[in-house]
Enzyme design. Structure first.
Site, PDB file in Angstrom:
ATOM      1  N   ASN A 129      39.163  29.141  47.541  1.00  0.00           N
ATOM      2  CA  ASN A 129      38.925  30.585  47.538  1.00  0.00           C
ATOM      3  C   ASN A 129      37.583  30.777  48.224  1.00  0.00           C
ATOM      4  OD1 ASN A 129      38.503  33.277  47.207  1.00  0.00           O
ATOM      5  ND2 ASN A 129      38.966  33.321  45.013  1.00  0.00           N
ATOM      6  N   ASP A 147      37.589  25.728  61.347  1.00  0.00           N
ATOM      7  CA  ASP A 147      37.445  24.432  62.033  1.00  0.00           C
ATOM      8  C   ASP A 147      37.430  23.286  61.021  1.00  0.00           C
ATOM      9  OD1 ASP A 147      37.396  25.459  64.606  1.00  0.00           O
ATOM     10  OD2 ASP A 147      35.201  25.503  64.735  1.00  0.00           O
ATOM     11  N   ARG A 183      44.317  45.688  50.121  1.00  0.00           N
ATOM     12  CA  ARG A 183      42.957  46.233  50.013  1.00  0.00           C
ATOM     13  C   ARG A 183      42.468  46.724  51.389  1.00  0.00           C
ATOM     14  NH1 ARG A 183      39.368  42.157  46.767  1.00  0.00           N
ATOM     15  NH2 ARG A 183      38.055  44.016  46.675  1.00  0.00           N
ATOM     16  N   ARG A 187      31.640  41.601  36.527  1.00  0.00           N
ATOM     17  CA  ARG A 187      31.767  42.885  37.227  1.00  0.00           C
ATOM     18  C   ARG A 187      33.174  43.017  37.794  1.00  0.00           C
ATOM     19  NH1 ARG A 187      26.622  41.485  39.723  1.00  0.00           N
ATOM     20  NH2 ARG A 187      25.266  41.642  37.946  1.00  0.00           N
ATOM     21  N   GLU A 232      45.037  28.083  50.247  1.00  0.00           N
ATOM     22  CA  GLU A 232      44.178  29.268  50.142  1.00  0.00           C
ATOM     23  C   GLU A 232      44.527  30.021  48.859  1.00  0.00           C
ATOM     24  OE1 GLU A 232      44.947  32.060  53.277  1.00  0.00           O
ATOM     25  OE2 GLU A 232      43.147  33.240  52.843  1.00  0.00           O
ATOM     26  N   PRO A 254      31.283  32.625  48.187  1.00  0.00           N
ATOM     27  CA  PRO A 254      30.265  33.589  47.792  1.00  0.00           C
ATOM     28  C   PRO A 254      30.705  34.595  46.732  1.00  0.00           C
ATOM     29  CG  PRO A 254      30.268  33.345  50.163  1.00  0.00           C
ATOM     30  CD  PRO A 254      31.412  32.513  49.643  1.00  0.00           C
ATOM     31  N   ASN A 255      29.812  34.787  45.788  1.00  0.00           N
ATOM     32  CA  ASN A 255      29.897  35.806  44.732  1.00  0.00           C
ATOM     33  C   ASN A 255      30.904  35.486  43.635  1.00  0.00           C
ATOM     34  OD1 ASN A 255      27.907  37.651  45.819  1.00  0.00           O
ATOM     35  ND2 ASN A 255      29.390  38.060  47.442  1.00  0.00           N
ATOM     36  N   ALA A 276      34.573  36.218  50.627  1.00  0.00           N
ATOM     37  CA  ALA A 276      34.554  37.038  51.848  1.00  0.00           C
ATOM     38  C   ALA A 276      34.455  36.201  53.126  1.00  0.00           C
ATOM     39  CB  ALA A 276      33.402  38.036  51.771  1.00  0.00           C
ATOM     40  N   TYR A 320      39.227  41.737  39.763  1.00  0.00           N
ATOM     41  CA  TYR A 320      39.203  40.276  39.712  1.00  0.00           C
ATOM     42  C   TYR A 320      39.540  39.694  38.337  1.00  0.00           C
ATOM     43  CZ  TYR A 320      36.939  40.892  44.230  1.00  0.00           C
ATOM     44  OH  TYR A 320      36.672  41.244  45.518  1.00  0.00           O
ATOM     45  N   HIS A 364      37.361  36.008  55.669  1.00  0.00           N
ATOM     46  CA  HIS A 364      37.629  37.006  56.703  1.00  0.00           C
ATOM     47  C   HIS A 364      36.713  36.883  57.908  1.00  0.00           C
ATOM     48  CE1 HIS A 364      39.793  38.479  53.269  1.00  0.00           C
ATOM     49  NE2 HIS A 364      38.684  38.744  52.608  1.00  0.00           N
ATOM     50  N   HIS A 369      43.493  33.444  46.333  1.00  0.00           N
ATOM     51  CA  HIS A 369      42.746  34.677  46.068  1.00  0.00           C
ATOM     52  C   HIS A 369      43.194  35.265  44.740  1.00  0.00           C
ATOM     53  CE1 HIS A 369      41.018  34.724  50.036  1.00  0.00           C
ATOM     54  NE2 HIS A 369      42.226  34.502  50.536  1.00  0.00           N
ATOM     55  N   LEU A 370      42.235  35.792  44.011  1.00  0.00           N
ATOM     56  CA  LEU A 370      42.543  36.500  42.763  1.00  0.00           C
ATOM     57  C   LEU A 370      43.282  37.800  43.062  1.00  0.00           C
ATOM     58  CD1 LEU A 370      38.961  35.845  41.625  1.00  0.00           C
ATOM     59  CD2 LEU A 370      40.878  35.195  40.166  1.00  0.00           C
ATOM     60  N   SER A 371      42.736  38.568  43.988  1.00  0.00           N
ATOM     61  CA  SER A 371      43.344  39.834  44.388  1.00  0.00           C
ATOM     62  C   SER A 371      44.298  39.587  45.554  1.00  0.00           C
ATOM     63  CB  SER A 371      42.243  40.824  44.804  1.00  0.00           C
ATOM     64  OG  SER A 371      41.576  40.362  45.972  1.00  0.00           O
ATOM     65  N   ARG A 405      39.908  43.038  55.063  1.00  0.00           N
ATOM     66  CA  ARG A 405      40.349  41.858  54.298  1.00  0.00           C
ATOM     67  C   ARG A 405      41.714  41.343  54.764  1.00  0.00           C
ATOM     68  NH1 ARG A 405      36.636  41.783  49.983  1.00  0.00           N
ATOM     69  NH2 ARG A 405      35.953  43.882  49.450  1.00  0.00           N
TER      70      ARG A 405
HETATM   71  O1  CA2 Z   1      40.522  38.073  45.703  1.00  0.00           O
HETATM   72  C1  CA2 Z   1      39.792  37.115  45.969  1.00  0.00           C
HETATM   73  O2  CA2 Z   1      39.822  36.055  45.351  1.00  0.00           O
HETATM   74  C2  CA2 Z   1      38.746  37.264  47.084  1.00  0.00           C
HETATM   75  O3  CA2 Z   1      38.623  36.008  47.736  1.00  0.00           O
HETATM   76  C3  CA2 Z   1      37.453  37.643  46.400  1.00  0.00           C
HETATM   77  C4  CA2 Z   1      36.332  37.922  47.383  1.00  0.00           C
HETATM   78  C5  CA2 Z   1      36.776  38.948  48.427  1.00  0.00           C
HETATM   79  O4  CA2 Z   1      35.754  39.120  49.385  1.00  0.00           O
HETATM   80  C6  CA2 Z   1      38.047  38.506  49.124  1.00  0.00           C
HETATM   81  O5  CA2 Z   1      38.434  39.526  50.031  1.00  0.00           O
HETATM   82  C7  CA2 Z   1      39.166  38.294  48.120  1.00  0.00           C
HETATM   83  C8  CA2 Z   1      35.115  38.492  46.652  1.00  0.00           C
HETATM   84  C9  CA2 Z   1      34.585  37.612  45.576  1.00  0.00           C
HETATM   85  C10 CA2 Z   1      33.545  38.379  44.849  1.00  0.00           C
HETATM   86  O6  CA2 Z   1      33.748  38.226  43.484  1.00  0.00           O
HETATM   87  C11 CA2 Z   1      33.171  39.112  42.641  1.00  0.00           C
HETATM   88  C12 CA2 Z   1      33.408  38.909  41.317  1.00  0.00           C
HETATM   89  C13 CA2 Z   1      32.886  39.766  40.392  1.00  0.00           C
HETATM   90  C14 CA2 Z   1      32.116  40.811  40.797  1.00  0.00           C
HETATM   91  C15 CA2 Z   1      31.853  41.022  42.129  1.00  0.00           C
HETATM   92  C16 CA2 Z   1      32.384  40.159  43.061  1.00  0.00           C
END
Ligand code: CA2
Length: 145
Positions: free
Chosen positions: A77, A90, A110, A20, A101, A12-13, A80, A25, A83, A103-105, A114
């Site tokens: 990836n 499963d 954080r 953004r 797994e 998602p997202n 969210a 990110y 978490h 993650h960018l961040s 998370r």
């Molecule tokens: O750091 C990551 O890759 C995350 O998987 C990114 C998720 C976050 O919920 C995880 O805790 C860590 C969020 C992805 C949302 O990506 C966005 C990108 C641009 C603007 C807003 C959200």
């Protein structure tokens, strides 16, 4: 021999990447990351199949598909859902493929919510905190399996 297949699944997202929150990110879009991965995959003798969905069930269906297509590994990836999703946990267990797994961040640097990862509990390993490079490092790990 056909290149070995690596699924790269994004939750998602992540379609919003590059539009953004670049301070968290990075500035790359998901397409930029996919292009860099494809280039590196070709050098490594791998083929990537990269997808994104905002829906948990799609991610689970694609994990099953990775197994039935004989993929070498899955880079995941889960956004969210990382978490919250016992269903993804499963699925990772069920497909019996190495799931890396990504993650960018760095979620551990954080918010507390998370810090828990259902994905980590079933994944082969985790690469986080290196921005778009997390995906490339994960691909190297997949190639070395
Ligand atoms: O750091 C990551 O890759 C995350 O998987 C990114 C998720 C976050 O919920 C995880 O805790 C860590 C969020 C992805 C949302 O990506 C966005 C990108 C641009 C603007 C807003 C959200």
């Amino acid at each position: 021999m056909a290149d070995k297949l690596v699924y790269v699944l994004n939750g998602p997202n992540l379609n919003l990447l590059g539009t953004r929150e670049p301070e968290i990110y990075g500035a790359d879009t998901l397409d930029d990351i996919g292009n860099a991965l494809s280039d590196r995959a070709a050098q490594l003798g791998l083929t990537i199949d990269m997808r994104q969905s905002n829906h948990e069930g799609h991610l689970i269906d694609w994990m099953h598909e990775a197994r039935s297509e004989g993929a070498l590994a899955v880079l995941l990836n889960a956004g969210a859902l990382t978490h919250t999703s016992i269903a993804l946990y499963d699925a990772i267990r069920a497909i019996e493929l190495p799931v890396i797994e990504v993650h960018l961040s760095n979620p551990h640097a954080r918010e507390k919510f998370r810090h828990k990862s259902y994905v980590s509990m079933a994944a082969k390993g985790t690469i986080s905190g290196f921005g778009a490079n997390s995906y490339l490092l994960a691909l190297e790990a997949a190639a070395a399996l």
